[in-house]
Motif scaffolding. Sequence first.
Motif, PDB file in Angstrom:
ATOM      1  N   PHE A  16       0.824  -1.200   0.000  1.00  0.00           N
ATOM      2  CA  PHE A  16       0.000   0.000   0.000  1.00  0.00           C
ATOM      3  C   PHE A  16       0.858   1.249   0.000  1.00  0.00           C
ATOM      4  O   PHE A  16       0.471   2.283  -0.476  1.00  0.00           O
ATOM      5  CB  PHE A  16      -0.953  -0.007   1.205  1.00  0.00           C
ATOM      6  CG  PHE A  16      -2.045  -1.015   1.058  1.00  0.00           C
ATOM      7  CD1 PHE A  16      -3.060  -0.788   0.122  1.00  0.00           C
ATOM      8  CD2 PHE A  16      -2.068  -2.179   1.788  1.00  0.00           C
ATOM      9  CE1 PHE A  16      -4.057  -1.730  -0.034  1.00  0.00           C
ATOM     10  CE2 PHE A  16      -3.071  -3.114   1.638  1.00  0.00           C
ATOM     11  CZ  PHE A  16      -4.068  -2.896   0.723  1.00  0.00           C
ATOM     12  N   LYS A  17       2.046   1.111   0.581  1.00  0.00           N
ATOM     13  CA  LYS A  17       2.914   2.277   0.630  1.00  0.00           C
ATOM     14  C   LYS A  17       3.646   2.485  -0.696  1.00  0.00           C
ATOM     15  O   LYS A  17       3.901   3.601  -1.108  1.00  0.00           O
ATOM     16  CB  LYS A  17       3.946   2.123   1.750  1.00  0.00           C
ATOM     17  CG  LYS A  17       3.416   2.570   3.091  1.00  0.00           C
ATOM     18  CD  LYS A  17       4.527   2.571   4.115  1.00  0.00           C
ATOM     19  CE  LYS A  17       3.971   2.937   5.490  1.00  0.00           C
ATOM     20  NZ  LYS A  17       4.989   2.752   6.538  1.00  0.00           N
ATOM     21  N   ALA A  18       4.001   1.336  -1.344  1.00  0.00           N
ATOM     22  CA  ALA A  18       4.848   1.434  -2.537  1.00  0.00           C
ATOM     23  C   ALA A  18       4.160   2.193  -3.665  1.00  0.00           C
ATOM     24  O   ALA A  18       4.758   3.065  -4.289  1.00  0.00           O
ATOM     25  CB  ALA A  18       5.235   0.035  -3.017  1.00  0.00           C
ATOM     26  N   ILE A  19       2.866   1.884  -3.879  1.00  0.00           N
ATOM     27  CA  ILE A  19       2.205   2.495  -5.043  1.00  0.00           C
ATOM     28  C   ILE A  19       2.118   4.016  -4.929  1.00  0.00           C
ATOM     29  O   ILE A  19       2.521   4.724  -5.850  1.00  0.00           O
ATOM     30  CB  ILE A  19       0.824   1.845  -5.287  1.00  0.00           C
ATOM     31  CG1 ILE A  19       1.055   0.424  -5.813  1.00  0.00           C
ATOM     32  CG2 ILE A  19       0.015   2.658  -6.290  1.00  0.00           C
ATOM     33  CD1 ILE A  19      -0.186  -0.333  -6.127  1.00  0.00           C
ATOM     34  N   PRO A  20       1.666   4.545  -3.780  1.00  0.00           N
ATOM     35  CA  PRO A  20       1.678   6.017  -3.689  1.00  0.00           C
ATOM     36  C   PRO A  20       3.079   6.570  -3.873  1.00  0.00           C
ATOM     37  O   PRO A  20       3.265   7.624  -4.489  1.00  0.00           O
ATOM     38  CB  PRO A  20       1.156   6.297  -2.274  1.00  0.00           C
ATOM     39  CG  PRO A  20       0.401   5.069  -1.904  1.00  0.00           C
ATOM     40  CD  PRO A  20       1.085   3.927  -2.580  1.00  0.00           C
ATOM     41  N   GLY A  21       4.077   5.851  -3.376  1.00  0.00           N
ATOM     42  CA  GLY A  21       5.462   6.294  -3.538  1.00  0.00           C
ATOM     43  C   GLY A  21       5.828   6.423  -4.997  1.00  0.00           C
ATOM     44  O   GLY A  21       6.402   7.431  -5.431  1.00  0.00           O
ATOM     45  N   ILE A  22       5.480   5.394  -5.773  1.00  0.00           N
ATOM     46  CA  ILE A  22       5.789   5.404  -7.203  1.00  0.00           C
ATOM     47  C   ILE A  22       5.061   6.549  -7.897  1.00  0.00           C
ATOM     48  O   ILE A  22       5.652   7.282  -8.689  1.00  0.00           O
ATOM     49  CB  ILE A  22       5.389   4.048  -7.831  1.00  0.00           C
ATOM     50  CG1 ILE A  22       6.305   2.946  -7.303  1.00  0.00           C
ATOM     51  CG2 ILE A  22       5.466   4.117  -9.351  1.00  0.00           C
ATOM     52  CD1 ILE A  22       5.766   1.557  -7.533  1.00  0.00           C
ATOM     53  N   VAL A  23       3.782   6.676  -7.536  1.00  0.00           N
ATOM     54  CA  VAL A  23       2.992   7.748  -8.157  1.00  0.00           C
ATOM     55  C   VAL A  23       3.608   9.098  -7.829  1.00  0.00           C
ATOM     56  O   VAL A  23       3.753   9.968  -8.690  1.00  0.00           O
ATOM     57  CB  VAL A  23       1.520   7.693  -7.674  1.00  0.00           C
ATOM     58  CG1 VAL A  23       0.759   8.918  -8.140  1.00  0.00           C
ATOM     59  CG2 VAL A  23       0.857   6.415  -8.175  1.00  0.00           C
TER      60      VAL A  23
END
Lengths: 511, 511
Positions: A16-23
């Motif tokens: 859940f943390k990785a995707i916002p990070g990538i975005v």
Amino acid sequence: MAAVDSLSASGAKPGFKAIPGIVKDKVVGVAKNASKIGKDDPRKVMHCGKVGLALTLNSLFYYYNPLYDGFGQSGIWAVLTVVVVFEFTVGGTLSKSLNRGFATFSAASLGFGVVYLAQLSGRDEQAMVIGVVVFILAALTTFTRFFPRIKKKYDYGMVIFILTFSMVAVSGYRAEKIMVMSYQRLLTVVIGGATCIIISILVCPAWAGEDLQNLIAGNIEKLAKSLEGFGNAYFCFPDEDDESGVVAKGDDKAYDHQHYKSVLNSKTSEESLATFAWWEIGHGEFRFRHPWKQYLKVGDLARECASHIHALSAYLTSENQAPIEFVKTIKEPCMAMCSESTKALRELSSTLKTMTHPSPAIQTHLQTSKAAIADLRAALQASPAAGAGAGAGADLFSIIPVLAVASILTDIAACVDKISESTEELSVKARFKKPGKADNNSSAPAPAPELQLLHRGTVNPVAEDEGGYAAVAISGTSQDSPEIGNSNPPEDETKKIISKSGEANNIVNKT
Amino acid sequence: MAAVDSLSASGAKPGFKAIPGIVKDKVVGVAKNASKIGKDDPRKVMHCGKVGLALTLNSLFYYYNPLYDGFGQSGIWAVLTVVVVFEFTVGGTLSKSLNRGFATFSAASLGFGVVYLAQLSGRDEQAMVIGVVVFILAALTTFTRFFPRIKKKYDYGMVIFILTFSMVAVSGYRAEKIMVMSYQRLLTVVIGGATCIIISILVCPAWAGEDLQNLIAGNIEKLAKSLEGFGNAYFCFPDEDDESGVVAKGDDKAYDHQHYKSVLNSKTSEESLATFAWWEIGHGEFRFRHPWKQYLKVGDLARECASHIHALSAYLTSENQAPIEFVKTIKEPCMAMCSESTKALRELSSTLKTMTHPSPAIQTHLQTSKAAIADLRAALQASPAAGAGAGAGADLFSIIPVLAVASILTDIAACVDKISESTEELSVKARFKKPGKADNNSSAPAPAPELQLLHRGTVNPVAEDEGGYAAVAISGTSQDSPEIGNSNPPEDETKKIISKSGEANNIVNKT
């Protein structure tokens, strides 16, 4: 996406943390990119606002009741026109607007004619007649788009011609009020186009002609930087007492001479800017029929010079080591050629930027450069390498790179001479300003540029596709050169010439 | 017009006979031009017919009553779409159709959303809200067009996005049946686009990918011709007993080596073809994700080679005369380099054209070329010029052009080597056909191409803008060359290698 893929591939599931990070990374990247584009050329940001403004103004056909009552749904064609004709440069906008306007008018007229003629036959034949005419005209017009001249300036007009003709002819089969509708549409197209033209000229105009001039002046400046960078990197030996006795290449300076690279690929930009500039009205120092083709010739010569510099740069990274002793024997004339060509290029670039007649200092630099070629000839003829392999076992094979560098430097000098001639021709054709007080100062050798042009004989700038480099051109020490018959002027004389050129430089800078 | 002007200028008034004459000349000129375009590429004529066909088919929305009853005036959007998306290549058509389709769909959806939201406010505020949103979205989308990546592939989509969004949002303020109308328009746009795609793929397709491959193979072939032409013109002395003792340049053969010039300016065409090819579906030997970028790398290297040949050609027209005695001492290795590089280039061109793995003969040619470089080194080290100015007063200065030619020829050999590596990489990535029976024939030296690729280490093709030529590169006689330690192989050995390559050639041609 690529980032997500690589995560999955490495076995780590995007949490859940990785995707916002990538975005977030992506957004930050795009924002940085956007701010760079905006900073590099703020006119681009302005352009977006101008498009928005033109669209909003033309939307009034819908929002404002009296206008809507007059034009009805045809008002949307004004909006449509704005979207497709508003280009970044004034020339681009003019080119598309005028193409669209004339094509719409002529195609609509022709369309009416065809519909009228078709109506003379029966209802069933009418579709057939219109169908056949549309087929033939569309095919013919599509073919004209393959003619290079038409493709260059009128391609968009041809597309709009087919489009409008097909629309009028085909819908003429059904619409009863076709005349009224077409009149409304033509008017809204004209209004849409006119809005774009007016806004693009009045609000922070981006003139293609100015862009072309700045691009070419910038390219010549880049050549000067690259050449200077090369001279410093190749001929400066920080540790001259190096025991190895071979040329130490200044790797840390490698990036100083990379400026020329963008010049090699600027032909397409130059040509499209010149095409747009052709459409532009006179403004400031630029007249309506400014000699844009002459700019392209200067640009082609600059590209020729860039390709010489490209060839030079190979010797900077070459693993083939030249014996330092031999390099030293020809260092001085080579450095002189390098620095004089650099100075001449800088002057030429400023001539273009300021739109003034070429400074007399340019001729001084070119003459000094020719004197250096004569020095080089003398140095080579007297070289111990020709007698018996100098110093560290210098044979013909090992000195090839140094000789090649010298040969390319003379090519560059000849090429700078051609750029200078072409720029002089441009300055006459484009009626550049005369330099003010510099002419009155007797310490600078200042022949009137026009006279000089005549004196130098017919100027035949070499177009890129006629090409052929100026050869090794050590024979290029021209017949009217002061060095003729004195191929090895004493050093103090050369210095005198250089100091004169320095003075001329200062004078030009002061005026 | 120009003809009329010149007539008036010379005092002769254009009479009743002159004007038809001028018109006739003009018409004949245009007809000749047109027939040349058609003969050079008959697909262009075909394309015109295809556009006409697509237009006629989509006009049926108007002519055919059941269709007109269903779609009404929205049918005109099918015609409009055909005119603007039908491009010459399949890739171009696909690119524009898909861009238009997706942009229309997404912009229309967004437009509905905005109109719906705006309707929640009062009638007066509605125009304001829509106006502000259109302004902001148009400005933002216009700005995205400045991003190089978007400009390259999605520029047209962005224009259509602004266009459709403005149309839907602005006309949503008035039209009651906007949903129905938009649905009809979207459908007709899709039908128009689909017609173009189907016709462009089924009727004599012009694939951008094939064009790209043929362009690059043709460019490499042109390099071979130019190099061969140069070798013949520079090193063949028709009157070797000429009393002047200087190199007689074969001026009559000057046009044999001009082929390279178009290669220098083909970067833009290659890039746009590669962009279009990216959109194309798999067909024949070309898969859906064919390695188009690798083609561009090969193209860049070919251009690098062309710029070396450009530099060579200057020495053909140079006035600086080289002493014939000295030229003769290095004639043999130089001619060998020339002819072996030419043969390797021809093989590489045929590799691309036939989409087969590179023939082993290429490696043989490259090795023979390297052997010739070693010969050149030996010839120069033993040259009498290094000892004391051979024959007709040859000093270092006068032999510079010949040495420069030799140096450039070694650069070209290195460049051909890079083209070969890059083509090998391409053949692996693009899964070129294996040559059939040649592998079984033991008389030809035929290592498996993949193994060879691994053996040669990591392949790092040089992109044009990373650049830097391969230097004088006489140090390029690679460590795994069979000639190492035997830098001057006896002539019969060289001949053996050449005859072997000849055999390999024949075998490849037979299979």
